[in-house]
Write an enzyme that holds these catalytic residues in place. Structure first.
Site, PDB file in Angstrom:
ATOM      1  N   GLY A  10      -9.549 -31.691  24.547  1.00  0.00           N
ATOM      2  CA  GLY A  10      -9.622 -31.859  23.096  1.00  0.00           C
ATOM      3  C   GLY A  10      -8.523 -32.761  22.566  1.00  0.00           C
ATOM      4  N   ASP A  11      -8.672 -33.116  21.300  1.00  0.00           N
ATOM      5  CA  ASP A  11      -7.660 -33.919  20.586  1.00  0.00           C
ATOM      6  C   ASP A  11      -7.456 -35.301  21.196  1.00  0.00           C
ATOM      7  OD1 ASP A  11      -7.288 -31.584  19.111  1.00  0.00           O
ATOM      8  OD2 ASP A  11      -5.815 -30.848  20.539  1.00  0.00           O
ATOM      9  N   GLY A  13      -8.805 -38.031  20.121  1.00  0.00           N
ATOM     10  CA  GLY A  13      -8.919 -39.100  19.111  1.00  0.00           C
ATOM     11  C   GLY A  13     -10.381 -39.459  18.862  1.00  0.00           C
ATOM     12  N   LYS A  14     -11.252 -38.475  19.036  1.00  0.00           N
ATOM     13  CA  LYS A  14     -12.692 -38.702  18.837  1.00  0.00           C
ATOM     14  C   LYS A  14     -12.987 -39.092  17.394  1.00  0.00           C
ATOM     15  CE  LYS A  14     -13.398 -34.427  20.355  1.00  0.00           C
ATOM     16  NZ  LYS A  14     -12.148 -34.019  21.007  1.00  0.00           N
ATOM     17  N   ASN A  36     -13.188 -24.905  14.649  1.00  0.00           N
ATOM     18  CA  ASN A  36     -12.141 -25.010  15.682  1.00  0.00           C
ATOM     19  C   ASN A  36     -11.754 -26.470  15.950  1.00  0.00           C
ATOM     20  OD1 ASN A  36     -14.707 -25.340  16.752  1.00  0.00           O
ATOM     21  ND2 ASN A  36     -14.253 -24.360  18.707  1.00  0.00           N
ATOM     22  N   ALA A  37     -12.643 -27.404  15.593  1.00  0.00           N
ATOM     23  CA  ALA A  37     -12.342 -28.821  15.803  1.00  0.00           C
ATOM     24  C   ALA A  37     -11.343 -29.298  14.760  1.00  0.00           C
ATOM     25  CB  ALA A  37     -13.627 -29.649  15.694  1.00  0.00           C
ATOM     26  N   GLY A  38     -10.635 -30.343  15.091  1.00  0.00           N
ATOM     27  CA  GLY A  38      -9.715 -30.949  14.126  1.00  0.00           C
ATOM     28  C   GLY A  38      -9.767 -32.450  14.337  1.00  0.00           C
ATOM     29  N   HIS A  39     -10.680 -33.122  13.657  1.00  0.00           N
ATOM     30  CA  HIS A  39     -10.858 -34.568  13.868  1.00  0.00           C
ATOM     31  C   HIS A  39     -10.118 -35.329  12.770  1.00  0.00           C
ATOM     32  CE1 HIS A  39     -14.629 -33.738  16.512  1.00  0.00           C
ATOM     33  NE2 HIS A  39     -13.531 -33.202  16.968  1.00  0.00           N
ATOM     34  N   GLN A 223     -14.389 -30.529  20.682  1.00  0.00           N
ATOM     35  CA  GLN A 223     -13.735 -30.040  21.895  1.00  0.00           C
ATOM     36  C   GLN A 223     -13.920 -31.079  23.011  1.00  0.00           C
ATOM     37  OE1 GLN A 223     -15.883 -27.402  20.172  1.00  0.00           O
ATOM     38  NE2 GLN A 223     -14.060 -27.471  18.935  1.00  0.00           N
ATOM     39  N   ASP A 332      -0.165 -46.410  23.413  1.00  0.00           N
ATOM     40  CA  ASP A 332       0.995 -46.844  22.633  1.00  0.00           C
ATOM     41  C   ASP A 332       2.141 -45.836  22.700  1.00  0.00           C
ATOM     42  OD1 ASP A 332      -1.210 -45.550  21.126  1.00  0.00           O
ATOM     43  OD2 ASP A 332       0.314 -45.326  19.566  1.00  0.00           O
ATOM     44  N   SER A 411      -7.348 -47.824  21.929  1.00  0.00           N
ATOM     45  CA  SER A 411      -6.774 -47.521  20.625  1.00  0.00           C
ATOM     46  C   SER A 411      -5.265 -47.728  20.720  1.00  0.00           C
ATOM     47  CB  SER A 411      -7.116 -46.082  20.241  1.00  0.00           C
ATOM     48  OG  SER A 411      -6.287 -45.650  19.198  1.00  0.00           O
TER      49      SER A 411
HETATM   50  P1  IMO Z   1     -11.208 -31.054  18.909  1.00  0.00           P
HETATM   51  O1  IMO Z   1     -12.664 -31.235  18.558  1.00  0.00           O
HETATM   52  C1  IMO Z   1      -8.206 -28.917  21.203  1.00  0.00           C
HETATM   53  C2  IMO Z   1      -9.187 -24.800  22.361  1.00  0.00           C
HETATM   54  C3  IMO Z   1      -8.298 -23.722  21.780  1.00  0.00           C
HETATM   55  C4  IMO Z   1      -8.378 -22.689  22.889  1.00  0.00           C
HETATM   56  C5  IMO Z   1      -9.834 -22.787  23.342  1.00  0.00           C
HETATM   57  C6  IMO Z   1     -10.749 -21.777  22.697  1.00  0.00           C
HETATM   58  O2  IMO Z   1     -10.274 -31.330  17.783  1.00  0.00           O
HETATM   59  O3  IMO Z   1     -10.867 -31.810  20.146  1.00  0.00           O
HETATM   60  P2  IMO Z   1     -11.807 -21.503  20.283  1.00  0.00           P
HETATM   61  O4  IMO Z   1     -11.168 -21.419  18.910  1.00  0.00           O
HETATM   62  O5  IMO Z   1     -12.753 -22.637  20.439  1.00  0.00           O
HETATM   63  O6  IMO Z   1     -12.415 -20.197  20.694  1.00  0.00           O
HETATM   64  O7  IMO Z   1     -10.573 -21.762  21.291  1.00  0.00           O
HETATM   65  O8  IMO Z   1     -10.243 -24.083  23.000  1.00  0.00           O
HETATM   66  N1  IMO Z   1      -9.796 -25.692  21.367  1.00  0.00           N
HETATM   67  C7  IMO Z   1      -9.386 -26.953  21.135  1.00  0.00           C
HETATM   68  N2  IMO Z   1      -8.334 -27.642  21.626  1.00  0.00           N
HETATM   69  N3  IMO Z   1      -9.059 -29.519  20.360  1.00  0.00           N
HETATM   70  C8  IMO Z   1     -10.138 -28.864  19.878  1.00  0.00           C
HETATM   71  O9  IMO Z   1     -11.096 -29.468  19.163  1.00  0.00           O
HETATM   72  C9  IMO Z   1     -10.312 -27.490  20.219  1.00  0.00           C
HETATM   73  N4  IMO Z   1     -11.220 -26.556  19.923  1.00  0.00           N
HETATM   74  C10 IMO Z   1     -10.904 -25.467  20.635  1.00  0.00           C
HETATM   75  O10 IMO Z   1      -6.987 -24.185  21.585  1.00  0.00           O
HETATM   76  O11 IMO Z   1      -7.571 -23.077  23.981  1.00  0.00           O
HETATM   77 MG    MG Z   2      -8.227 -30.992  17.650  1.00  0.00          MG
END
Ligand code: IMO
Ligand code: MG
Length: 423
Positions: A10-11, A13-14, A36-39, A223, A332, A411
């Site tokens: 995850g994370d 940079g999608k 749970n996502a953070g874009h 994720q 970078d 990027s």
């Molecule tokens: P994006 O889309 C990073 C991780 C949580 C935890 C596990 C389960 O921004 O990439 P959950 O709340 O889904 O039951 O947590 O998954 N997790 C992420 N880590 N980026 C995310 O989303 C995540 N969504 C869930 O930290 O380890």
């Molecule tokens: Mg995230």
């Protein structure tokens, strides 16, 4: 339909990448996960983090879809929409977004359950985002949940009340201290009324008809591969299918309709939450990369664990997703390091292996690193691939050879314009 996916934990940079390429599409559709996502996306010098809203939201004329495979939390969603409106009042959110009737609802008790399971020693601590994702998908699988389309059913309130009461009493019987029931229920139904401003659609029909009519769809993954419920580093994963196959099942689109599959990866690795992480850096360099790269959870604020790029895990992610093009982010952040490492394989029980999914704990595994010369040039303002430092080109060429796919985009920073098209 093209797909954008995260290839690590995850994370990657999608969000930024999708915001950028979505101009070429008519529809951007999220197919899995929820809040749970953070874009994170930068617009007009300001930064906003999208959770459940698709990353095509900033461009007028794009239809954003919250797909069937997602779980929608009305309370969180209302807050997100209000935040977005105050971020940029010109965005007609209610018009730009439609929601699948079949998407499941996250009820407030599922969030309480998530917290309880995370904090109670009788359960495995996953390190979740505490958004109720696991309990919602579990209740979906148990066939006990309600969906977006149920909101207009005459017995909707009674059904929700029944579930809330059942789960709430269960938690009370476990000795949990909980917020008052009435307030929780009221807040939920208020948010449901807010959600009704949006159009609920039969998204499979809408998407397939759009494809037949020549429209272009971009499926947005949340994720990432290593957090996939089946193929990730179980049990420290999320509860949905994060893979290209999940785009098909989560949106109701045939695999035959899939075109490009963009895989997004950082030039190093991060992970937030518990679980195996073979290339984790424990010394001060990890801390330095964390602060340079601002590696703190955009959703929960937790510091992210830092590691070197994990090639076996990346190969695996490329394989199970069928990735056709790579998007490399955050090279970078590594600028100025004398040397950078890439893990080429693992050693577990004295044996060499490249199979991350076969590894079950951090203690059994040692990552074997290949060190490469670092690049000293600041690349954040570069616009042409021909201006990139030779050491970075070597790094990219090595990845392309190992993964047998091209690095199509590089990027060079969080800004919208900070990207180089490579091929
Ligand atoms: P994006 O889309 C990073 C991780 C949580 C935890 C596990 C389960 O921004 O990439 P959950 O709340 O889904 O039951 O947590 O998954 N997790 C992420 N880590 N980026 C995310 O989303 C995540 N969504 C869930 O930290 O380890
Ligand atoms: Mg995230």
């Amino acid at each position: 339909m093209d797909i954008v996916l995260g290839l690590q934990w995850g994370d990657e940079g999608k969000g930024k990448f999708i915001d950028l390429i979505s101009e070429d599409y008519d529809i951007v559709a999220r197919f899995n996960g929820g809040a749970n996502a953070g874009h994170s996306i930068e617009r007009k010098g300001k930064r906003i983090t999208l959770k459940s809203l698709p990353s095509g939201i900033f461009i007028e004329g794009i239809q954003n879809v919250i797909g069937t495979g997602m779980v929608v939390d009305p309370v969180n969603f209302k807050q997100e929409v209000l935040n977005l409106k105050s971020f940029d009042e010109s965005i007609q959110v209610e018009e730009y977004v439609v929601i699948s009737q079949k998407a499941h609802l996250v009820l407030p008790v599922y969030k309480l359950m998530d917290i309880f399971m995370e904090e109670n020693p009788f359960y495995t601590t996953v390190g979740t985002t505490k958004n109720g994702i696991g309990p919602t998908y579990a209740n979906k699988a148990l066939r006990q949940n309600v969906r977006v389309g149920d909101m207009y059913a005459s017995d909707f309130k009674a059904r929700v009340h029944h579930i809330l009461e059942r789960e709430y009493n269960l938690l009370i019987s476990y000795g949990q201290t909980l917020p008052p029931f009435e307030t929780m229920e009221e807040e939920f139904f208020d948010a449901v009324d807010f959600l009704k401003r949006f159009k609920f659609i039969d998204s499979e029909m809408f998407l397939n008809n759009s494809l037949s009519g020549g429209k272009k769809i971009l499926a947005e993954g949340a994720q990432a591969a290593m957090l996939d419920i089946d193929h990730g580093t179980y049990p420290h994963v999320t509860s949905s299918t994060t893979l290209s196959a999940g785009a098909c099942s989560g949106l109701g689109i045939s695999p035959k309709k899939v075109g490009e599959i963009y895989g997004v990866t950082k030039a190093y690795c991060t992970r937030v939450g518990n679980g195996i992480f073979p290339t984790e850096i424990f010394d001060e360099l990890g801390g330095e990369i964390r602060s340079r790269g601002n590696e703190f959870g955009s959703n929960t604020g937790r510091p992210r664990r830092i590691g070197w790029l994990d090639l076996p895990a990346l190969k695996y992610a490329v394989m199970i997703n069928g990735v056709t093009q790579l998007v490399l982010t955050k090279a970078d952040i590594l600028s100025g390091l004398r040397s950078v490492a890439v893990c080429t394989h693992y050693e577990s029980d004295g044996k060499k292996t490249e199979m991350i999914s076969g590894l079950f704990s951090n203690d059994q595994v040692r990552s074997v690193l290949k060190w490469m010369k670092g690049w000293s040039t600041d690349i954040s303002d570069l616009k042409e691939s021909s201006h990139l430092p030779a050491e970075l080109i070597d790094f990219l060429t090595f990845l392309e050879k190992e993964l047998a796919i091209p690095v199509s985009y590089l990027s060079t920073g969080p800004g919208r314009e900070q990207i180089i098209k490579m091929h």
